[in-house]
Design an enzyme around this catalytic site. Structure first.
Site, short mmCIF file in Angstrom:
data_model
loop_
_atom_site.label_atom_id
_atom_site.label_comp_id
_atom_site.label_asym_id
_atom_site.label_seq_id
_atom_site.Cartn_x
_atom_site.Cartn_y
_atom_site.Cartn_z
N LYS A 70 0.82 -1.21 0.00
CA LYS A 70 0.00 0.00 0.00
C LYS A 70 0.86 1.27 0.00
CE LYS A 70 -2.18 -1.21 3.79
NZ LYS A 70 -1.54 -2.53 4.00
N ARG A 91 -9.46 1.12 9.81
CA ARG A 91 -9.10 -0.27 10.11
C ARG A 91 -10.29 -1.07 10.64
NH1 ARG A 91 -3.48 -1.14 10.36
NH2 ARG A 91 -2.23 0.75 10.41
N ARG A 148 12.04 -7.71 2.98
CA ARG A 148 11.83 -6.27 2.77
C ARG A 148 12.79 -5.41 3.59
NH1 ARG A 148 5.96 -3.68 4.07
NH2 ARG A 148 6.56 -4.24 6.21
N ARG A 188 12.29 -3.67 9.44
CA ARG A 188 11.43 -3.60 10.62
C ARG A 188 11.67 -4.82 11.49
NH1 ARG A 188 5.32 -1.70 9.38
NH2 ARG A 188 5.06 -3.08 11.15
N ARG A 202 0.31 -10.43 12.73
CA ARG A 202 -0.28 -9.21 12.17
C ARG A 202 -1.37 -9.54 11.14
NH1 ARG A 202 5.11 -7.02 10.07
NH2 ARG A 202 3.89 -5.44 8.97
#
Length: 213
Positions: free
Chosen positions: A13, A87, A126, A160, A171
């Protein structure tokens, strides 16, 4: 034009939002970015946000809506991209009411569809530029050979702490429990537009462009 980018963590996103900013002049409204900006602003709202975050508490929906409203009262650019908000169904209702008060509406809710196992592979590879946030991937978009970010020239990259398989699956479960009901919500409103989120960045961007026209 106002849109929501909807999809699980790591669906891309943020990457697509940056492309829309660069190519269409849209303004990305990321909950995290807005909270960080407010916290350091010194305004009354910012001080309230800082106090809540420093206490380790969750910022209320009312405050987030207030931050979004401040943005709606400023420069609209080419429209807004809502990234990370809403959310929950309650947040979706609040956002709809806010947009109505400002005589505007959502034009599309883009659901970036991804396969969980492919997503795990993508996220664990990532990294991001510490300077500008440009996203890289060891497999699909490696850091340039000269060690410099292609976007800003930065040389520091980070991963991260929760970009590991165990954290990601946690998550994802949280996303499916709280956020996935939005898919049905916006489908019922006729706003939902599915896009394959597993292609290359430009392929996904083309799918979004086809939706937006």
């Amino acid at each position: 034009m106002n849109i929501i980018l909807l999809g699980p963590p790591g669906a891309g996103k943020g990457t697509q939002a940056r492309k829309l900013e660069n190519e269409r002049g849209m303004i990305q409204l990321s909950t995290g970015d807005m909270l960080r900006e407010a916290r350091s602003s010194g305004t009354e709202m910012g001080n309230k946000v800082a106090a809540i975050m420093d206490a380790g508490q969750l910022v209320t929906d009312e405050i987030v809506i207030g931050l979004i409203e401040e943005k709606l009262e400023g420069d609209h650019g080419g429209g807004f991209i809502f990234d990370g908000f809403p959310r929950t169904l309650a947040q979706a209702d609040a956002l709809g009411a806010l947009l109505e008060r400002h005589n505007t509406r959502l034009d599309a809710v883009i659901e970036m569809q991804v396969d969980d196992e492919a997503l795990v592979q993508r996220i664990t590879a990532r990294s991001t530029c510490a300077s500008c946030g440009e996203v890289y991937n060891d497999i699909t978009k490696p850091i340039p050979a000269d060690g410099k970010c292609a976007n800003c020239g930065g040389t520091e990259f980070k991963r991260r702490a929760d970009d590991n398989e165990e954290s990601l699956r946690t998550r994802l479960m949280e996303y499916y429990k709280k956020t996935s009901p939005l898919i049905g919500y916006y489908y019922a409103k006729g706003d939902l537009r599915p896009v394959n989120g597993l292609g290359e960045i430009d392929e996904v961007a083309a799918g979004i462009a086809a939706v937006l026209g």
